[in-house]
Design a protein around this motif. Structure first.
Motif, short mmCIF file in Angstrom:
data_model
loop_
_atom_site.label_atom_id
_atom_site.label_comp_id
_atom_site.label_asym_id
_atom_site.label_seq_id
_atom_site.Cartn_x
_atom_site.Cartn_y
_atom_site.Cartn_z
N LEU A 39 0.86 -1.18 0.00
CA LEU A 39 0.00 0.00 0.00
C LEU A 39 0.90 1.24 0.00
CD1 LEU A 39 -3.02 0.81 0.25
CD2 LEU A 39 -2.61 1.09 2.67
N HIS A 45 -1.23 11.71 0.51
CA HIS A 45 -2.22 11.20 1.43
C HIS A 45 -2.75 12.34 2.29
CE1 HIS A 45 -3.83 8.93 4.86
NE2 HIS A 45 -4.03 7.96 3.98
N ARG A 228 -4.85 4.29 22.10
CA ARG A 228 -4.24 4.59 20.80
C ARG A 228 -2.79 5.00 20.93
NH1 ARG A 228 -7.16 5.54 16.27
NH2 ARG A 228 -5.14 5.33 15.31
N LEU A 400 -0.18 -1.63 13.65
CA LEU A 400 -1.30 -1.64 12.72
C LEU A 400 -1.28 -0.40 11.84
CD1 LEU A 400 -4.29 -2.99 14.79
CD2 LEU A 400 -2.87 -4.16 13.15
N TYR D 165 -7.19 1.13 -0.46
CA TYR D 165 -7.75 1.84 0.69
C TYR D 165 -9.22 1.48 0.87
CZ TYR D 165 -3.62 4.77 1.00
OH TYR D 165 -2.36 5.22 1.15
N LEU D 168 -9.66 -2.00 2.24
CA LEU D 168 -9.45 -2.06 3.69
C LEU D 168 -10.68 -1.52 4.41
CD1 LEU D 168 -5.76 -0.90 4.08
CD2 LEU D 168 -6.71 -3.08 4.77
N ARG D 172 -13.01 -3.59 7.00
CA ARG D 172 -13.26 -3.12 8.36
C ARG D 172 -14.75 -2.99 8.61
NH1 ARG D 172 -9.20 1.90 9.47
NH2 ARG D 172 -7.26 0.74 9.69
N ILE D 247 -7.29 5.67 6.12
CA ILE D 247 -7.56 5.01 4.85
C ILE D 247 -8.64 5.70 4.04
CG2 ILE D 247 -6.85 2.75 5.65
CD1 ILE D 247 -9.89 2.16 5.94
N ARG D 342 -8.99 1.90 17.44
CA ARG D 342 -8.24 1.21 16.41
C ARG D 342 -8.98 -0.09 16.11
NH1 ARG D 342 -2.54 0.44 18.45
NH2 ARG D 342 -3.46 -1.47 19.21
N TYR D 343 -8.67 -0.68 14.98
CA TYR D 343 -9.40 -1.87 14.53
C TYR D 343 -9.39 -2.97 15.59
CZ TYR D 343 -10.43 -5.89 11.58
OH TYR D 343 -10.96 -7.02 11.05
N ASP D 344 -8.20 -3.31 16.10
CA ASP D 344 -8.14 -4.41 17.06
C ASP D 344 -8.81 -4.02 18.37
OD1 ASP D 344 -6.12 -2.56 17.45
OD2 ASP D 344 -4.92 -3.97 18.63
#
Lengths: 420, 537, 229, 376
Positions: A39, A45, A228, A400, D165, D168, D172, D247, D342-344
């Motif tokens: 990626l 970005h 975070r 992550l 992106y 992802l 998610r 993303i 966060r995702y996790d």
């Protein structure tokens, strides 16, 4: 000399060193076999302020490898400096770390003064400290605003950005421009502070203190924010030193190294302040170090106004400083002096010097070489955030995808400075 | 004729001068006996300020700026008036000397107007330089400045601002001693003294422009440079004057592709530090003459490859033909490399070589200027000493119809009108020239060439010195040096000339042509901005 | 002396809700304060305060709230350039090129001209063209500092307005002079007695605040420039 | 039958178009204006027609206009059919679920002007109208069934855009919505237990006093449901599928009208969550103390204010709208206060935090219900 906090050291507040090794596995348990995905993050970005390209190799959301490519904002500052007189370079230094241009101004002016073997009058030095600490405040405010914004909390961003506006109002009042100040000169500053500047500044830094407290209450103890930030992108003090880190990021890893303390310049040895350090070397500690540094900066500014002496703000040296305008207008001596300084520049004696100051991100160094003509032969900048970017790929491994941007923010890469 | 290796700097004299020992601030130096003390101090690296002293002019000690202490005496003396003697003790760095020079400067500046803003000398003004070096203080005197005439028209080239004059006498001495035409003198007395033309005279000597150079301030300025550009904005290129066969060294001062002035280099040893008015105006031809910028074929604009291919095809049948019907004319204004390339092409084509030159103009004098206006006659001649035919022979050959094709390199050909008309009868006339001229209408192919300000190369002056020309800026559009065109033509003719750049041509030339043996390509002196080119003034 | 700032997550922090409620308290406090008093809103109308609708009704255009309506530019604010004038209305500039020389962005282009009608006390040189490309300008103010004639200033208190075409941002001499005021600093100096003159005017300069000048105030700003706006 | 169709059509227009869509359009303005107020800004105030500015209320109009006329760009390597389908799939379920939401009490058209003690008793059955498009007795199952279709929109948008992106983001979204649906269902289980019905109208009618409200009887369930619902709508702090600083989201390749559909869908979901929470936990259209013929008690005071039937209906519908609005307000306030998980951490929170808590809630509710029944 700077000493890293080691595991097992006893520290105040009942804290222990719980640093984990670099690049540890973030996700426990058995991983299913997966394909890796490449990626390209950036260079356009939306969240990488400052054009930077991070080439990610992802396993699901987990980062296997992060290659950080900088240089998209390369403007050739160092080469450009070789075509200008020493005084004409100030506007270019404004654009190095464009969040705290005053600190760049000061760093460059001190470097040339070191090469010249002169120093600015006392009052100019104290003025530089005031505007420099204001710029440091602006730098940290912006950095922290960006940090919380990138983890999704948008509101505190505006609270602290409003503070930055106040600071820029102040810096505009003293220099004439909000962002590209070009205020400091070789051998002093362009002008003394305007009327009521001290009252306004004290008023504003008091308001900023309140906002910082509010920001602290809003974010620091928030569970989501802590999750975070804590134990993310951990780097040990030794590693940070080996990478050449300086500034708040190094102090976040527990190394007590602040150039204002260990090699005081201007009048930093005459003011009282503390150097905040972290323990874990993670994003949270870097955030907390900056938070505390802002309070220390405010403390320094208060002292500066109390201790600042009266007097001239520029050296009385016709070969360094332009004469007062009244002399340039009215006397041939002043006019010749004015002409020669503008056209030929300051004739800095041949030689070389490296001068370093504590800028927003760490040690901002200027390595200057002069051949005695009016312009530098070489003007090399040591950009603090460049060193931090070199380590970013390593400290992000096995984190992550979502950790990239907050880490990127705590490392505080400023394109103008990093890429020069 | 022998070629000397350039440059011939101050040649060691036959007999070594007798040396004497002097002590400067306690340090002992050996200097030639009888030498001027100021020169001796400058030679040993002492920083002495001066306005009126000039090595090519007589000593008057008017400015008093070069004061030094001698022996144990309290009184200071001007160094320019002393000659060195054995055991002389000189004080040059003492506080007394510094204060004296500062006081003199304050005095000199007393009546100086606040004209730096409009003065063309600002930036290379000796007074400015000395003030920064020796003074740097504000004036202590409250006194109204003496008012004098400003913008006095002295002659065709020079304008005087009497207020700025510091009465150093350099210009008056120059006119009297060098030009031998005392057109300038001092009028009035005391602090009202001012430079003025002699009654009934005006400053119109062919060397008058030198007074603008040697004036340490902006009192005498060049009319054509007046208000054109600030000095420090210009770029300087060291090259050779193409005004006449003397080949004086000079600096070309230019900006954005335009030449603003030509001045002698700031070195006492090169062409006496002077230049003639005509030489200084050589750059005017760049402004006045129309430039050729694109190759053209029969009057139509074309691209370089088509042009060279066309020439090669047209010449193909004539190469090696009976009676060599091809002529190659080497203009006497081209560089040695161009001429060498022309000679090589002539060899390939089996062509006859002609020299294209202009007749003497009779403007020569006993200072610098020569009668021959062709800047590189000697160099071109060296290419083919015996086989080189002159312009007259060319005219004859044209009249006889012996030539079928003619290759003209350079702008130097001055063909009489009848012969010019004969050109129409030729199969092919190729003209490689920077400037548009009468010949261009006769040419079937025109190749745009770089002008002398745009080329890297060498030229040989009448004295046989090989001097290096350096490019000040890029040639316009498709223009390129003559040798480049000739190399391309060589490629089109399947002939390798053996070089691909000017330096290559020079080394080929010095290997193949006897007269160039041992000549050096010369130093690299880059074009530099006057603003940062060191301490001027 | 170093101060350790690290924190640890406590059980209280781990509960999520306390910090969420605390955070909502802070943000909602801002919400209600701003909804009912707009005390903390400091939105400025950048670039809009000289628009006609704003000039007509500076008090409160509909939908506009907030404490400050315009931004007070400080005295030293570096705005659009202006060329100062002599008492006779001509430009003070003498085309000395100091500004063009010192400009790091090379945005100033001057061509000098010679005044043929100049008497011996006049300055013969003047700028035939004086062009500043405000898009190229980096607003560093070095040109003002370098001007030895009090001819160029950036104290116009005006900002560069957005332009539709790049050419519109190139300010010509007449545009620059239209913002200019008469400066009565004497050309070529005030004379031998300028120091005493300057000292004598010291008090006057206190009373009449000098025209907004970033650099050291020159002699002669005895009257406030009124024809500049 | 014809009457039924006409009545249904009118209800669709009123409830979905006039209420759902309009409120979501207003919410796009409110989100910006409210966040601006929270952030010491002015927010959008510039859109105007002539001199009319209405505090920026015209911005949704301007937005819609802009998005409609904007170029509808389709990435060259996108899977066309699914790319076009995805926004519709995202919007449609959000609109469908409005079918079973009761917007007001049953209305007796004949007796609108009368002050009635008991509408139900006196009204002829064919004159009784439910302010609900479809009065399903398995209404809540319908809601969950339809709402879970919404994930297809996000997943297909992410996949068909052919962008890493977006992919992802789609992944998610799928993981997040599946995880939080479980918690949501478990949280609602408490409501079922308490009210013993799956029929929304019935649930609302049982919440006639404030003490009967779901939020009182199911405080833990309310919190769990509220957060799970926010997660379902993919809004902060659960806006991970979007994650604009990481993303950009599953709709990164969309523009113009198609983007507007996603955008609108998100706000309709906010309204939908508002209506659902109002219905289940905040007494739906019930005005505290308002009976079908007027007030008999008003916040503890005994009064006897009789009202005509139309006034009662209007008051109760007003109460419903107000409650929805307040819930929406809080949803927005939370979005502008909290950082993003966060995702996790999101997964950990969903599976290790909220789900056990919701099971605990069910067990607890069941136990309490059992205990209460045995006491009776």
């Amino acid at each position: 000399m700077a000493q890293a906090v080691k595991k097992g050291d006893t520290l105040p507040q009942g804290l222990e060193v719980t640093r984990r090794p670099l690049g540890r596995q973030r996700l426990d348990g058995v991983d299913l076999p997966t394909d890796e995905m490449v990626l390209n993050m950036g260079p356009a970005h939306p969240a990488t302020h400052g054009t930077v390209h991070i080439k990610l190799t992802l396993d699901g959301e987990k980062i296997r490898q992060a290659d950080v490519n900088v240089g998209y904002l390369h403007r050739g500052f160092e080469k450009e400096a070789e075509a200008h007189t020493w005084a004409e370079i100030f506007p270019y230094t404004d654009r190095l770390n464009y969040v705290s241009p005053m600190l760049n101004n000061i760093g460059y002016a001190l470097a040339v003064e070191k090469l010249l073997g002169i120093s600015a009058p006392k009052r100019a030095q104290w003025l530089c400290m005031i505007v420099g600490e204001l710029a440091r405040l602006a730098d940290h405010l912006t950095c922290m605003a960006a940090q919380v914004m990138e983890v999704g909390a948008f509101t505190p961003y505006f609270y602290v950005i409003k503070c930055r506006e106040w600071i820029w109002d102040l810096l505009e009042a003293i220099s004439g421009a909000r962002l590209t100040h070009s205020y400091v000169r070789v051998g002093g500053v362009a002008a003394d502070m305007p009327e009521n500047f001290d009252k306004q500044t004290i008023d504003i830094i008091d308001r900023i203190t309140k906002v910082i407290d509010e920001f602290d209450a809003l974010m620091t103890r928030n569970r989501i924010f802590m999750d975070r930030m804590m134990h993310i992108a951990v780097i040990s003090g030794e590693d940070a030193i080996n990478y050449g880190w300086t500034g708040p990021c190094l102090r976040g890893s527990g190394v007590d190294y602040d150039i204002r303390k260990v090699h005081p310049y201007l009048a930093y040895d005459e003011v009282d302040f503390e150097v905040p350090i972290g323990i874990n070397g993670d994003n949270m500690d870097r955030y907390l170090v900056r938070l505390e540094e802002m309070r220390q900066s405010i403390h320094i500014i208060h002292q500066c106004f109390a201790k600042m002496p009266e007097g001239p703000v520029a050296v009385d040296n016709p070969r360094v400083m332009l004469p007062p305008k009244r002399e340039a207008y009215n006397s041939i001596e002043g006019m010749i002096n004015h002409f020669k300084l503008v056209v030929d520049g300051i004739e800095v004696p041949a030689g070389e010097s490296y001068s370093y100051t504590e800028a927003g991100n760490g040690e901002l160094g200027f390595y200057l070489v002069s051949d005695g003509s009016g312009r530098p032969v070489k003007c090399r900048v040591r950009p603090p955030c460049f060193m931090q970017m070199t380590a970013m790929g390593d400290i992000l491994r096995d984190h992550l995808l979502a950790d990239i941007i907050p880490t990127f923010d705590t490392l505080n890469m400023i394109g103008g400075e990093c890429d020069r | 004729m022998t070629m000397k290796a350039q440059p011939s700097k101050a040649q060691p004299s036959e007999t070594q001068p007798e040396l004497v020992e002097i002590a400067v601030d306690g340090e002992t130096f050996s200097v030639p006996k009888g030498k001027n003390l100021l020169e001796a101090l400058l030679d040993v690296g002492e920083d002495v300020s001066y306005f009126c002293y000039h090595p090519r002019l007589s000593i008057v000690a008017k400015c008093r700026q070069c004061l030094v202490g001698l022996g144990d005496g309290h009184k200071l003396v001007p160094a320019c008036q002393m000659t060195v003697q054995e055991g002389m003790k000189v004080r040059s760095k003492t506080e007394q000397v510094r204060e004296a020079r500062q006081a003199i400067l304050e005095f000199t500046l007393l009546n100086h107007p606040l004209d730096c803003v409009i003065c063309d000398k600002a930036g290379e003004c000796t007074l400015q330089r000395q003030y920064m070096d020796w003074d740097g203080e504000a004036s202590l005197v409250n006194h109204d400045k003496v008012s004098k005439p400003k913008k006095v028209d002295l002659g065709p080239d020079i304008v005087l601002d009497a207020e700025r004059c510091i009465l150093c006498d350099r210009c008056v001495r120059f006119m009297a001693e060098v030009a031998k035409a005392p057109q300038l003198l001092f009028a009035k007395r005391g602090d009202h003294t001012e430079v003025s033309c002699a009654p009934g005279e005006q400053l119109d000597h062919p060397y008058a422009l030198n007074v603008a150079d040697i004036c340490p301030v902006g009192a005498l300025t060049d009319k054509s440079f007046r208000f054109q550009s600030r000095v420090w904005d210009l770029w300087s290129t060291r090259t050779v004057c193409q005004g006449c066969a003397a080949g004086c060294d000079m600096e070309l001062h230019h900006k954005d592709g335009d030449v603003y002035r030509q001045v002698p280099p700031k070195r006492w040893d090169l062409n006496l530090n002077w230049m003639c008015n005509d030489g200084r105006r050589t750059y005017r031809q760049l402004l006045e003459k129309e430039r050729v910028t694109h190759p053209s074929l029969g009057g139509e604009r074309t691209d370089p490859d088509t042009a060279t291919t066309h020439i090669a095809e047209a010449l193909q049948g004539l190469i090696g033909a009976e009676g060599s019907p091809i002529g190659v004319v080497l203009g006497a204004d081209v560089s040695n490399e161009d001429a060498y390339a022309g000679a090589r092409i002539a060899q390939v084509l089996g062509a006859r070589l002609y020299l294209g030159d202009r007749p003497d103009d009779g403007k020569g004098d006993d200072i610098l200027r020569l009668n021959d206006p062709n800047p590189n006659r000697a160099g071109v001649r060296a290419m083919a000493n015996k086989d080189l035919l002159n312009t007259k022979a060319l005219a004859e050959a044209l009249n006889d119809g012996a030539l079928k094709a003619l290759l003209v390199v350079g702008d130097g050909l001055d063909l009489p009108a009848p012969a010019q008309r004969k050109l129409n009868a030729l199969d092919l006339v190729v003209l490689s020239t920077p400037f548009s001229s009468a010949l261009i209408k006769k040419a079937s192919v025109v190749l745009p060439a770089a002008a002398w300000t745009e080329i890297d190369g060498t030229c040989t002056n009448a004295a046989g010195e090989v001097k290096r020309m350096r490019p000040a800026f890029e040639p316009p559009s498709h223009a390129r040096p003559h040798w480049d065109w000739l190399v391309r033509l060589g490629v089109a003719l399947d002939a390798d000339l053996g070089f691909l750049d000017a330096e290559g041509a020079f080394s080929e030339m010095s290997a193949n042509i006897e007269t160039f043996a041992g000549a050096s390509w010369g130093d690299t002196i880059p074009t530099q901005r006057l603003r940062f080119s060191g301490r001027r003034g | 002396m170093a101060k350790v700032v690290s924190i640890k997550r406590t059980l209280w922090d781990a509960l999520y809700l306390p910090s969420i409620i605390k955070g909502l308290g802070i943000t909602l406090r801002h919400f209600f304060v701003n909804t009912f008093t707009s005390r903390e809103i400091e939105t400025l109308r950048y670039g809009e305060w000289d628009l006609p609708d704003y000039k007509d009704n500076p008090a409160k255009p509909e939908g506009w709230r907030g404490k400050k309506k315009t931004r007070d530019l400080p005295d030293r604010h570096r705005g659009l350039h202006r060329l100062m004038k002599r008492p006779d209305g001509s430009a003070r500039c003498t085309a000395c090129m100091m500004c063009a020389t010192v400009c790091p962005a090379n945005c100033i282009h001057i061509e000098a001209g010679e005044r043929e009608d100049a008497t011996s006390r006049d300055i013969e040189k003047y700028p035939a063209t004086f062009v500043i490309d405000e898009l190229v300008c980096v607003v560093c103010g070095l040109c003002v500092e370098a001007c030895p004639c009090d001819a160029l200033r950036m104290d116009s208190q005006q900002m560069m307005k957005p332009v539709a075409h790049r050419d519109d941002a190139v300010q010509q001499k007449d545009q620059l002079m239209s913002r200019g005021a008469t400066s009565i600093a004497v050309d070529g100096g005030a004379g031998a007695d300028w120091r005493n003159e300057y000292a004598r005017l010291g008090d006057a300069r206190q009373i009449y605040r000098p025209d907004r000048s970033f650099s050291d105030d020159p002699i002669g700003y005895r009257i406030r420039n009124t024809d500049s706006k | 039958m014809l009457t039924f169709i006409i009545a249904t059509a009118i209800k669709v227009v009123f409830f979905v178009v006039l209420f759902g869509l309009t409120l979501s359009a207003i919410l796009t303005w409110m989100e910006r204006r409210q966040s601006a107020m929270m952030q010491d800004r002015l927010g959008p105030v510039r859109a105007n027609i002539g001199k009319v500015r209405l505090w920026g209320l015209l911005h949704p109009l301007a937005d819609a206009l802009k998005l409609v006329v904007k170029e509808d760009f389709r990435p060259p390597h996108a899977y066309r059919a699914l790319y076009v389908l995805a926004p519709m799939l995202a919007l449609l379920p959000a609109l469908l679920v409005f079918a079973v939401i009761p917007f007001g009490p049953p209305v007796c058209i004949d007796q609108l002007g009368a002050a009635l003690a008991d509408v139900g008793g006196m009204c002829k059955p064919d004159q009784l109208h439910y302010l609900q498009i479809a009065n399903l007795d398995i209404g809540l199952l319908f809601v969950f069934g339809i709402a879970s279709l919404g994930v297809y929109g996000a997943v297909l948008a992410g996949w068909s855009s052919n962008n890493n992106y977006a992919l992802l983001g789609g992944l998610r979204a799928a993981a997040q919505m599946l995880s939080y649906e479980v918690t949501m269902g478990m949280a609602v289980m408490g409501i079922f237990l308490v009210y013993g019905s799956l029929e929304p109208m019935s649930i609302v009618e049982q919440q006639s006093t404030m003490l009967d409200w779901g939020i009182v009887k199911q405080p833990l369930g309310f919190i769990l449901f509220f957060f799970a619902a926010i997660a379902e709508t993919k809004r902060a702090p659960f806006d991970i599928p979007e994650g604009e600083s990481e993303i950009v989201g599953y709709f990164v390749e969309y523009s113009g009208t198609r983007f507007m559909v996603f955008y609108l869908g998100e706000f309709i979901e906010i309204v939908f969550v508002g209506t659902l929470i109002t219905t289940l936990y905040l007494g739906g259209w019930q005005f505290p103390g308002l009976a079908s013929d007027g007030f008999h008690s008003f916040f503890g005071f005994n009064v006897n204010w009789l009202m005509p039937h139309w006034a009662v209906v209007a008051l109760q519908m007003g109460a419903f709208v107000t409650k929805v609005f307040i819930v929406c307000f809080f949803q927005l306030a939370i979005r502008w206060t909290l950082p993003r998980l966060r995702y996790d951490q999101l997964m950990a929170l969903g599976w290790k935090g909220l789900l056990p808590a919701s099971i605990f809630n069910v067990v607890l509710t069941a136990a309490v219900m059992l205990a209460l029944q045995s006491v009776k």
